[in-house]
Design an enzyme around this catalytic site. Structure first.
Site, PDB file in Angstrom:
ATOM      1  N   SER A  72      62.773  -5.591  -1.117  1.00 52.27           N
ATOM      2  CA  SER A  72      62.110  -6.374  -2.160  1.00 52.27           C
ATOM      3  C   SER A  72      60.744  -6.854  -1.688  1.00 52.27           C
ATOM      4  CB  SER A  72      62.982  -7.565  -2.561  1.00 52.27           C
ATOM      5  OG  SER A  72      63.250  -8.361  -1.423  1.00 52.27           O
ATOM      6  N   CYS A 102      78.256 -20.225  29.971  1.00 53.30           N
ATOM      7  CA  CYS A 102      77.929 -21.653  29.818  1.00 53.30           C
ATOM      8  C   CYS A 102      78.820 -22.379  28.818  1.00 53.30           C
ATOM      9  CB  CYS A 102      76.460 -21.811  29.430  1.00 53.30           C
ATOM     10  SG  CYS A 102      76.141 -21.345  27.731  1.00 53.30           S
ATOM     11  N   ALA A 134      66.910   5.612  -2.970  1.00 53.73           N
ATOM     12  CA  ALA A 134      66.341   6.302  -1.804  1.00 53.73           C
ATOM     13  C   ALA A 134      67.128   7.572  -1.472  1.00 53.73           C
ATOM     14  CB  ALA A 134      66.336   5.358  -0.609  1.00 53.73           C
ATOM     15  N   CYS A 177      80.462 -18.620  25.012  1.00 52.88           N
ATOM     16  CA  CYS A 177      79.765 -17.859  26.048  1.00 52.88           C
ATOM     17  C   CYS A 177      80.551 -17.980  27.359  1.00 52.88           C
ATOM     18  CB  CYS A 177      78.350 -18.414  26.209  1.00 52.88           C
ATOM     19  SG  CYS A 177      77.496 -17.781  27.655  1.00 52.88           S
ATOM     20  N   HIS A 187      65.294  -7.666  12.239  1.00 53.22           N
ATOM     21  CA  HIS A 187      66.237  -8.776  12.039  1.00 53.22           C
ATOM     22  C   HIS A 187      67.488  -8.649  12.892  1.00 53.22           C
ATOM     23  CE1 HIS A 187      64.174  -9.525   7.884  1.00 53.22           C
ATOM     24  NE2 HIS A 187      63.458  -9.955   8.913  1.00 53.22           N
ATOM     25  N   GLN A 212      64.637  -3.764   8.445  1.00 52.16           N
ATOM     26  CA  GLN A 212      65.119  -5.148   8.367  1.00 52.16           C
ATOM     27  C   GLN A 212      66.646  -5.167   8.398  1.00 52.16           C
ATOM     28  OE1 GLN A 212      62.580  -7.295   5.091  1.00 52.16           O
ATOM     29  NE2 GLN A 212      62.398  -5.089   4.786  1.00 52.16           N
ATOM     30  N   ARG A 236      81.281  -9.090   7.145  1.00 53.49           N
ATOM     31  CA  ARG A 236      80.222  -8.090   6.923  1.00 53.49           C
ATOM     32  C   ARG A 236      80.220  -7.053   8.048  1.00 53.49           C
ATOM     33  NH1 ARG A 236      74.863 -10.947   6.472  1.00 53.49           N
ATOM     34  NH2 ARG A 236      74.113  -8.870   5.919  1.00 53.49           N
TER      35      ARG A 236
HETATM   36  C1  BJW Z   1      67.181   0.315  -3.552  1.00 57.89           C
HETATM   37  C2  BJW Z   1      68.390   0.868  -3.801  1.00 57.89           C
HETATM   38  C3  BJW Z   1      68.544   2.142  -3.477  1.00 57.89           C
HETATM   39  C4  BJW Z   1      68.529  -1.272  -4.401  1.00 57.89           C
HETATM   40  N1  BJW Z   1      67.494   2.801  -2.922  1.00 57.89           N
HETATM   41  N2  BJW Z   1      66.142   0.845  -3.005  1.00 57.89           N
HETATM   42  C5  BJW Z   1      55.379 -17.215   4.632  1.00 57.89           C
HETATM   43  C6  BJW Z   1      55.438 -17.464   3.286  1.00 57.89           C
HETATM   44  C7  BJW Z   1      56.623 -17.853   2.685  1.00 57.89           C
HETATM   45  C8  BJW Z   1      57.791 -17.984   3.426  1.00 57.89           C
HETATM   46  C9  BJW Z   1      57.731 -17.718   4.773  1.00 57.89           C
HETATM   47  C10 BJW Z   1      56.551 -17.341   5.360  1.00 57.89           C
HETATM   48  N3  BJW Z   1      56.786 -17.133   6.682  1.00 57.89           N
HETATM   49  C11 BJW Z   1      58.081 -17.379   6.933  1.00 57.89           C
HETATM   50  C12 BJW Z   1      58.669 -17.761   5.795  1.00 57.89           C
HETATM   51  C13 BJW Z   1      60.084 -18.137   5.678  1.00 57.89           C
HETATM   52  C14 BJW Z   1      61.032 -16.966   5.573  1.00 57.89           C
HETATM   53  C15 BJW Z   1      60.712 -16.131   4.320  1.00 57.89           C
HETATM   54  O1  BJW Z   1      60.113 -15.077   4.372  1.00 57.89           O
HETATM   55  N4  BJW Z   1      61.182 -16.562   3.170  1.00 57.89           N
HETATM   56  C16 BJW Z   1      60.982 -15.828   1.922  1.00 57.89           C
HETATM   57  C17 BJW Z   1      62.335 -15.610   1.226  1.00 57.89           C
HETATM   58  C18 BJW Z   1      60.016 -16.550   1.063  1.00 57.89           C
HETATM   59  N5  BJW Z   1      60.965 -16.106   6.751  1.00 57.89           N
HETATM   60  C19 BJW Z   1      61.573 -16.428   7.898  1.00 57.89           C
HETATM   61  O2  BJW Z   1      62.151 -17.492   8.047  1.00 57.89           O
HETATM   62  C20 BJW Z   1      61.473 -15.404   9.004  1.00 57.89           C
HETATM   63  N6  BJW Z   1      60.987 -15.988  10.191  1.00 57.89           N
HETATM   64  C21 BJW Z   1      59.706 -16.288  10.400  1.00 57.89           C
HETATM   65  O3  BJW Z   1      58.862 -16.046   9.580  1.00 57.89           O
HETATM   66  O4  BJW Z   1      59.443 -16.858  11.611  1.00 57.89           O
HETATM   67  C22 BJW Z   1      58.345 -17.726  11.714  1.00 57.89           C
HETATM   68  C23 BJW Z   1      58.940 -19.112  11.510  1.00 57.89           C
HETATM   69  C24 BJW Z   1      59.611 -19.681  12.569  1.00 57.89           C
HETATM   70  C25 BJW Z   1      60.119 -20.961  12.393  1.00 57.89           C
HETATM   71  C26 BJW Z   1      59.978 -21.619  11.165  1.00 57.89           C
HETATM   72  C27 BJW Z   1      59.341 -20.987  10.091  1.00 57.89           C
HETATM   73  C28 BJW Z   1      58.807 -19.710  10.274  1.00 57.89           C
HETATM   74  C29 BJW Z   1      62.849 -14.836   9.313  1.00 57.89           C
HETATM   75  C30 BJW Z   1      63.392 -14.066   8.178  1.00 57.89           C
HETATM   76  C31 BJW Z   1      64.829 -13.626   8.483  1.00 57.89           C
HETATM   77  C32 BJW Z   1      65.491 -12.965   7.291  1.00 57.89           C
HETATM   78  N7  BJW Z   1      66.855 -12.849   7.541  1.00 57.89           N
HETATM   79  C33 BJW Z   1      67.697 -12.110   6.614  1.00 57.89           C
HETATM   80  C34 BJW Z   1      69.133 -12.205   7.130  1.00 57.89           C
HETATM   81  C35 BJW Z   1      69.242 -11.324   8.401  1.00 57.89           C
HETATM   82  C36 BJW Z   1      70.611 -11.106   8.873  1.00 57.89           C
HETATM   83  C37 BJW Z   1      71.534 -10.617   7.788  1.00 57.89           C
HETATM   84  O5  BJW Z   1      71.438  -9.468   7.302  1.00 57.89           O
HETATM   85  O6  BJW Z   1      72.405 -11.387   7.439  1.00 57.89           O
HETATM   86  O7  BJW Z   1      67.285 -10.741   6.542  1.00 57.89           O
HETATM   87  S1  BJW Z   1      67.534 -12.659   4.909  1.00 57.89           S
HETATM   88  C38 BJW Z   1      67.629 -11.047   4.209  1.00 57.89           C
HETATM   89  O8  BJW Z   1      66.373 -10.676   3.600  1.00 57.89           O
HETATM   90  C39 BJW Z   1      67.830 -10.088   5.386  1.00 57.89           C
HETATM   91  C40 BJW Z   1      66.989  -8.917   4.981  1.00 57.89           C
HETATM   92  O9  BJW Z   1      66.688  -8.130   6.092  1.00 57.89           O
HETATM   93  C41 BJW Z   1      65.794  -9.583   4.343  1.00 57.89           C
HETATM   94  C42 BJW Z   1      65.019  -8.682   3.435  1.00 57.89           C
HETATM   95  O10 BJW Z   1      65.783  -8.266   2.347  1.00 57.89           O
HETATM   96  P1  BJW Z   1      65.620  -6.786   1.782  1.00 57.89           P
HETATM   97  O11 BJW Z   1      66.056  -5.818   2.798  1.00 57.89           O
HETATM   98  O12 BJW Z   1      64.292  -6.615   1.226  1.00 57.89           O
HETATM   99  O13 BJW Z   1      66.770  -6.787   0.654  1.00 57.89           O
HETATM  100  P2  BJW Z   1      66.653  -7.279  -0.870  1.00 57.89           P
HETATM  101  O14 BJW Z   1      68.021  -7.464  -1.372  1.00 57.89           O
HETATM  102  O15 BJW Z   1      65.718  -8.412  -1.014  1.00 57.89           O
HETATM  103  O16 BJW Z   1      65.974  -6.043  -1.613  1.00 57.89           O
HETATM  104  C43 BJW Z   1      66.654  -4.826  -1.752  1.00 57.89           C
HETATM  105  C44 BJW Z   1      65.729  -3.865  -2.449  1.00 57.89           C
HETATM  106  O17 BJW Z   1      66.353  -2.596  -2.475  1.00 57.89           O
HETATM  107  C45 BJW Z   1      65.431  -4.235  -3.907  1.00 57.89           C
HETATM  108  O18 BJW Z   1      64.029  -4.143  -4.128  1.00 57.89           O
HETATM  109  C46 BJW Z   1      66.166  -3.176  -4.720  1.00 57.89           C
HETATM  110  O19 BJW Z   1      65.509  -2.836  -5.929  1.00 57.89           O
HETATM  111  C47 BJW Z   1      66.183  -2.034  -3.767  1.00 57.89           C
HETATM  112  N8  BJW Z   1      67.273  -1.082  -3.925  1.00 57.89           N
HETATM  113  N9  BJW Z   1      69.222  -0.137  -4.339  1.00 57.89           N
HETATM  114  C48 BJW Z   1      66.325   2.142  -2.707  1.00 57.89           C
HETATM  115  N10 BJW Z   1      69.688   2.814  -3.678  1.00 57.89           N
END
Ligand code: BJW
Length: 273
Positions: free
Chosen positions: A209, A170, A251, A167, A126, A108, A77
């Site tokens: 999303s 370490c 967008a 690293c 992120h 994000q 990636r």
């Molecule tokens: C267009 C388009 C165009 C298409 N123009 N638009 C409370 C409730 C429930 C769950 C949780 C909660 N609190 C925490 C959680 C757990 C979890 C979570 O949220 N899970 C959910 C899935 C339910 N969250 C976490 O674990 C987070 N940490 C946290 O909360 O810490 C506290 C904690 C600590 C210890 C234990 C537990 C909690 C961390 C979240 C990290 C997310 N990481 C990722 C990977 C990052 C690295 C990588 O890129 O590889 O981040 S996952 C992935 O999702 C990535 C993204 O940044 C993130 C969001 O996705 P995004 O950007 O919204 O993409 P899509 O694909 O979902 O949507 C794309 C959109 O674009 C769509 O709507 C399309 O329609 C649109 N689109 N083309 C405009 N041209």
């Protein structure tokens, strides 16, 4: 009354006036903003999660089970993101930064494209795929043997891992400086993002999303503090019902004419003799 551009973005006059006169603006972007740069999203039907299990490839548990697999996947990636270029949406956001006295861009995305486009002070919730840290001591690592080793994309596609650098201080594994499921977003960054969200007059939600926490809480926080919510996304999201204005489309097609509309000096009404 609405004002339309050649691209037929119709904005109710009252909302357009609020967009034009806002002083403080915050923006939350997600993977959709980079889709037109050729970077796949996560949850669209052809998104990454259609082929890669997030538990295996983007979680703390995944790293503990198979760091080689995750290192290889992030390497592929990273190579793709290195080739990608900002698209008209990234550029339009730079124009908004110039227009508003107080402007905060929260993303994000880990692809660095907002910075490459010229946005300054981007809050990367992120992390950034081009940065690395020690998996034990959490220190940032600029150089380590094997950090730049080429990644075998075909092997990664077959589900094979790649050797993870160590690293230099370490000897622990080096990891990408990104936030995985089960990890906390860096507190200092989230604090700045929420402060900007609380004080803004307008909050844009673009290309996300809106289901991943804690990023997805920000629009609710903005609304509680009386900001105007504007969503730009081709598809409805759980946030759409909350938005004051939902613009449906990519967008890169919506933002440039929207920014033209916001930043244009309104034509004065003709005065009657
Ligand atoms: C267009 C388009 C165009 C298409 N123009 N638009 C409370 C409730 C429930 C769950 C949780 C909660 N609190 C925490 C959680 C757990 C979890 C979570 O949220 N899970 C959910 C899935 C339910 N969250 C976490 O674990 C987070 N940490 C946290 O909360 O810490 C506290 C904690 C600590 C210890 C234990 C537990 C909690 C961390 C979240 C990290 C997310 N990481 C990722 C990977 C990052 C690295 C990588 O890129 O590889 O981040 S996952 C992935 O999702 C990535 C993204 O940044 C993130 C969001 O996705 P995004 O950007 O919204 O993409 P899509 O694909 O979902 O949507 C794309 C959109 O674009 C769509 O709507 C399309 O329609 C649109 N689109 N083309 C405009 N041209």
């Amino acid at each position: 009354m609405t004002e339309a551009t050649p691209q037929h973005i119709a904005i109710p006059a009252g909302i357009l006036e609020r967009l034009r006169s806002a002083k403080s603006v915050a923006v939350l972007t997600g993977a959709g903003v980079s889709a037109e740069s050729g970077i796949p999203t996560f949850r669209d039907k052809d998104g990454l999660w259609a082929n890669f299990d997030p538990q295996k490839y983007a979680s703390v548990e995944g790293w503990a089970a198979n760091p080689q697999l995750m290192w290889g996947w992030y390497g592929v990636r990273r190579d793709a993101m290195r080739q990608a270029r900002p698209n008209p949406a990234h550029i339009a956001l730079c124009r908004l930064e110039d227009y508003y006295p107080d402007f905060t861009l929260v993303t994000q995305n880990i692809d660095n494209l907002h910075r490459l486009a010229g946005s300054t002070d981007v809050l990367e919730l992120h992390g950034n795929i081009f940065h690395f840290r020690c998996s034990e001591e959490h220190t940032l690592i600029e150089d380590a043997p094997g950090l730049d080793a080429p990644v075998d994309a075909e092997a990664v596609a077959r589900g094979e891992g790649q050797e993870v650098p160590r690293c230099p201080t370490c000897g622990a594994l080096v990891r990408p400086d990104v936030v995985w499921f089960g990890e906390s977003v860096e507190a200092a960054i989230y604090t700045r993002a929420s402060a900007a969200t609380k004080r803004c007059d307008v909050f844009f939600i673009i290309g996300t999303s809106s289901i991943v926490q804690p990023a997805a809480l920000l629009p609710y926080l903005a609304q509680r503090h009386h900001a105007l919510l504007v969503e730009i996304n081709p598809e409805p999201t759980p946030l759409s019902a909350l938005a004051d204005l939902a613009l449906r489309g990519p967008a890169g097609a919506i933002l440039p004419p929207l920014v033209d509309l916001i930043t244009a000096t309104p034509t004065p009404s003709p005065t009657l003799p």
